[in-house]
Structures are given as structure tokens and as C-alpha cells.
Design a protein around this motif. Structure first.
Motif, PDB file in Angstrom:
ATOM      1  N   LEU A 249       0.827  -1.210   0.000  1.00 11.65           N
ATOM      2  CA  LEU A 249       0.000   0.000   0.000  1.00 11.65           C
ATOM      3  C   LEU A 249       0.861   1.261   0.000  1.00 11.65           C
ATOM      4  O   LEU A 249       0.479   2.274  -0.574  1.00 11.65           O
ATOM      5  CB  LEU A 249      -0.963  -0.015   1.187  1.00 11.65           C
ATOM      6  CG  LEU A 249      -2.083  -1.072   1.087  1.00 11.65           C
ATOM      7  CD1 LEU A 249      -2.880  -1.137   2.381  1.00 11.65           C
ATOM      8  CD2 LEU A 249      -3.004  -0.793  -0.096  1.00 11.65           C
TER       9      LEU A 249
ATOM     10  N   GLU B 254       1.850   1.667  -3.510  1.00 14.28           N
ATOM     11  CA  GLU B 254       0.739   2.199  -4.305  1.00 14.28           C
ATOM     12  C   GLU B 254       0.772   3.729  -4.307  1.00 14.28           C
ATOM     13  O   GLU B 254       0.610   4.368  -5.351  1.00 14.28           O
ATOM     14  CB  GLU B 254      -0.592   1.704  -3.735  1.00 14.28           C
ATOM     15  CG  GLU B 254      -1.803   2.263  -4.461  1.00 14.28           C
ATOM     16  CD  GLU B 254      -3.041   2.324  -3.602  1.00 14.28           C
ATOM     17  OE1 GLU B 254      -4.108   2.632  -4.156  1.00 14.28           O
ATOM     18  OE2 GLU B 254      -2.953   2.077  -2.381  1.00 14.28           O
TER      19      GLU B 254
ATOM     20  N   GLU C 282      -3.950  -2.049  -4.580  1.00 19.53           N
ATOM     21  CA  GLU C 282      -4.956  -1.744  -3.551  1.00 19.53           C
ATOM     22  C   GLU C 282      -5.983  -2.863  -3.440  1.00 19.53           C
ATOM     23  O   GLU C 282      -6.432  -3.210  -2.347  1.00 19.53           O
ATOM     24  CB  GLU C 282      -5.652  -0.419  -3.871  1.00 19.53           C
ATOM     25  CG  GLU C 282      -6.610   0.011  -2.774  1.00 19.53           C
ATOM     26  CD  GLU C 282      -7.351   1.292  -3.105  1.00 19.53           C
ATOM     27  OE1 GLU C 282      -8.535   1.385  -2.723  1.00 19.53           O
ATOM     28  OE2 GLU C 282      -6.763   2.188  -3.721  1.00 19.53           O
TER      29      GLU C 282
ATOM     30  N   TYR D  77     -11.502  -5.073   2.166  1.00 18.87           N
ATOM     31  CA  TYR D  77     -12.470  -3.976   2.285  1.00 18.87           C
ATOM     32  C   TYR D  77     -13.532  -4.408   3.293  1.00 18.87           C
ATOM     33  O   TYR D  77     -13.985  -5.558   3.265  1.00 18.87           O
ATOM     34  CB  TYR D  77     -13.122  -3.665   0.933  1.00 18.87           C
ATOM     35  CG  TYR D  77     -12.227  -2.863   0.037  1.00 18.87           C
ATOM     36  CD1 TYR D  77     -12.188  -1.475   0.130  1.00 18.87           C
ATOM     37  CD2 TYR D  77     -11.401  -3.478  -0.886  1.00 18.87           C
ATOM     38  CE1 TYR D  77     -11.355  -0.723  -0.679  1.00 18.87           C
ATOM     39  CE2 TYR D  77     -10.562  -2.738  -1.707  1.00 18.87           C
ATOM     40  CZ  TYR D  77     -10.539  -1.367  -1.599  1.00 18.87           C
ATOM     41  OH  TYR D  77      -9.711  -0.627  -2.396  1.00 18.87           O
TER      42      TYR D  77
ATOM     43  N   ARG E 174      -8.954   5.545  -0.118  1.00 19.86           N
ATOM     44  CA  ARG E 174      -9.056   4.083  -0.217  1.00 19.86           C
ATOM     45  C   ARG E 174     -10.420   3.562   0.235  1.00 19.86           C
ATOM     46  O   ARG E 174     -10.595   2.361   0.410  1.00 19.86           O
ATOM     47  CB  ARG E 174      -7.951   3.422   0.613  1.00 19.86           C
ATOM     48  CG  ARG E 174      -6.570   3.589  -0.006  1.00 19.86           C
ATOM     49  CD  ARG E 174      -5.589   2.626   0.621  1.00 19.86           C
ATOM     50  NE  ARG E 174      -4.267   2.796   0.042  1.00 19.86           N
ATOM     51  CZ  ARG E 174      -3.178   3.082   0.741  1.00 19.86           C
ATOM     52  NH1 ARG E 174      -3.255   3.229   2.043  1.00 19.86           N
ATOM     53  NH2 ARG E 174      -2.017   3.211   0.141  1.00 19.86           N
TER      54      ARG E 174
ATOM     55  N   LYS F  37     -10.704   0.415   3.433  1.00 16.31           N
ATOM     56  CA  LYS F  37      -9.612  -0.548   3.325  1.00 16.31           C
ATOM     57  C   LYS F  37      -9.054  -0.847   4.711  1.00 16.31           C
ATOM     58  O   LYS F  37      -8.790   0.068   5.489  1.00 16.31           O
ATOM     59  CB  LYS F  37      -8.523   0.033   2.426  1.00 16.31           C
ATOM     60  CG  LYS F  37      -7.206  -0.723   2.398  1.00 16.31           C
ATOM     61  CD  LYS F  37      -7.329  -2.112   1.852  1.00 16.31           C
ATOM     62  CE  LYS F  37      -7.574  -2.153   0.363  1.00 16.31           C
ATOM     63  NZ  LYS F  37      -7.512  -3.522  -0.178  1.00 16.31           N
TER      64      LYS F  37
END
Length: 203
Positions: free
Chosen positions: A98, A101, A151, A157, A181, A198
Motif C-alpha cells: 500500500l 501504491e 490496492e 475492504y 481508499r 480498506k
């Protein structure tokens, strides 16, 4: 998990099977350098080949992650510790992904802006100006798609309605409305749409 101990255990089991690093690597379809990294404790075998490796060495995954042959008397205790270690390792890897990202998103945005500014303010032929803008958008699109893929796969999630944690499809993540996110998606558990944030852990 003790990578040094696991590495020495892999080396010991390999030698007991009369296999060189090169022979084991060929059987697994990887490089002997990867085997060397395992045996020196610099890295661990990827989860995707762990079962195949254990089968070749005549050990269990629990043995491998313990760095020793586990007896029945302490099997469950070792298994629980190894599972907890694997979960923690996945969470650490997801956090690193992450972070990557964010870096990718910033990098491709900077490239796009730089190329557009260059095309706007530097004297050049019109065809070259168009090429710079197209290249900028292509790099940006590829980078963003890659960042979204990271992601999607790193962590989970969490549904705001039922609390269910899941890994959605790439297209769901790519095309959903989002704020950072947090994405507006349908939950596979309750079937309702909500703003899903997230999270790293499934606990």
C-alpha cells in the motif's frame, strides 16, 4: 518466524535427499539463487511453491515454518504459532504494498504533469507536443491501473453495513466511486452497497 532456522532446516532436508541447490531449483522451476537465499535466511519460500517444496523434502508445511520436524505432542501449538506468524507477515507485506501504491500514484502523476508542462511551454513541433501528451497519459493510465491492482489485493475492504471483510474483483475496485481508499461497492455477504474502507487485518 525464524528465517535463519528455517533456512538451515531446508538445507539439511535438501542434503538428506541428496539434492544440490541447482537440482532442487530445477524441480521447482526457480533459480538456485532463490534456494541459496532461503538457506541463508535472507528470504522465505513463496507460499505458492511451499507445498511442492515440502513434498520434495518429505516434510510438512508446519515443519518448514517451524524450522524443525514437529512432533505430535506439540503439533497444534506449533501450528497455531506458525499461522499467527504467517498472518502477521501477510499484514506487513500488505502495508509495504500500500505504501508502494502511493509512491506509484505520485510518480506517474508527476510524470504526466512534467510532460504536459513541457509540451505547453517548450518550443517544439506540434507532432512532438502531441506525442509527449499521449505518452504522459499512457504512463499515467498504466501506473494508476497497477496501483489499483495493488490496492485491490493488499488487505481487505470492510462493509459499513454488516462488517464483512472481503477482497473484491479488480473491476469493482477500478470503477467504483471512491474517496482515498474508501470505495462505494456492493458487499458479497449482505448484498448491499456502502462505503467500504480498506483494512489490513481480517480480525
Amino acid at each position: 518466524m525464524d528465517q535463519i532456522k528455517i533456512g538451515k532446516f531446508i538445507s539439511k532436508c535438501r542434503k538428506e535427499k541428496n539434492l544440490t541447490q541447482m537440482q532442487l531449483a530445477e524441480k521447482l522451476g526457480i533459480t538456485d539463487r532463490a534456494i541459496s537465499k532461503w538457506e541463508t535466511g535472507k528470504s522465505l519460500p513463496d507460499f505458492s511453491i511451499m507445498l511442492e517444496l515440502c513434498e520434495m523434502l518429505g516434510i510438512t508445511v508446519n515443519d518448514l515454518l517451524s524450522g524443525e520436524v514437529v512432533t505430535m505432542s506439540n503439533y497444534n501449538e506449533k501450528l497455531e504459532k506458525n499461522l499467527i506468524s504467517m498472518i502477521k507477515e501477510k499484514e506487513r507485506a500488505d502495508k509495504r504494498l500500500l505504501s508502494m501504491e502511493i509512491f506509484i500514484g505520485v510518480l506517474v502523476s508527476a510524470i504526466l504533469i512534467s510532460l504536459m508542462l513541457t509540451a505547453a511551454y517548450v518550443q517544439m513541433a506540434d507532432w512532438l507536443r502531441v506525442c509527449l501528451i499521449v505518452v504522459g497519459f499512457v504512463v499515467f493510465a498504466i501506473g494508476i491501473a497497477y496501483a489499483v491492482k495493488i490496492e485491490q489485493t493488499a488487505g481487505y475492504y470492510e462493509c459499513a453495513r454488516c462488517g464483512h471483510k472481503h477482497v473484491p474483483t479488480f473491476s469493482n475496485v477500478m470503477w467504483s466511486m471512491h474517496m482515498g481508499r474508501t470505495r462505494f461497492m456492493k458487499c458479497p455477504e449482505c448484498g448491499k452497497k456502502s462505503w467500504q474502507k480498506k483494512v489490513i487485518s481480517k480480525e
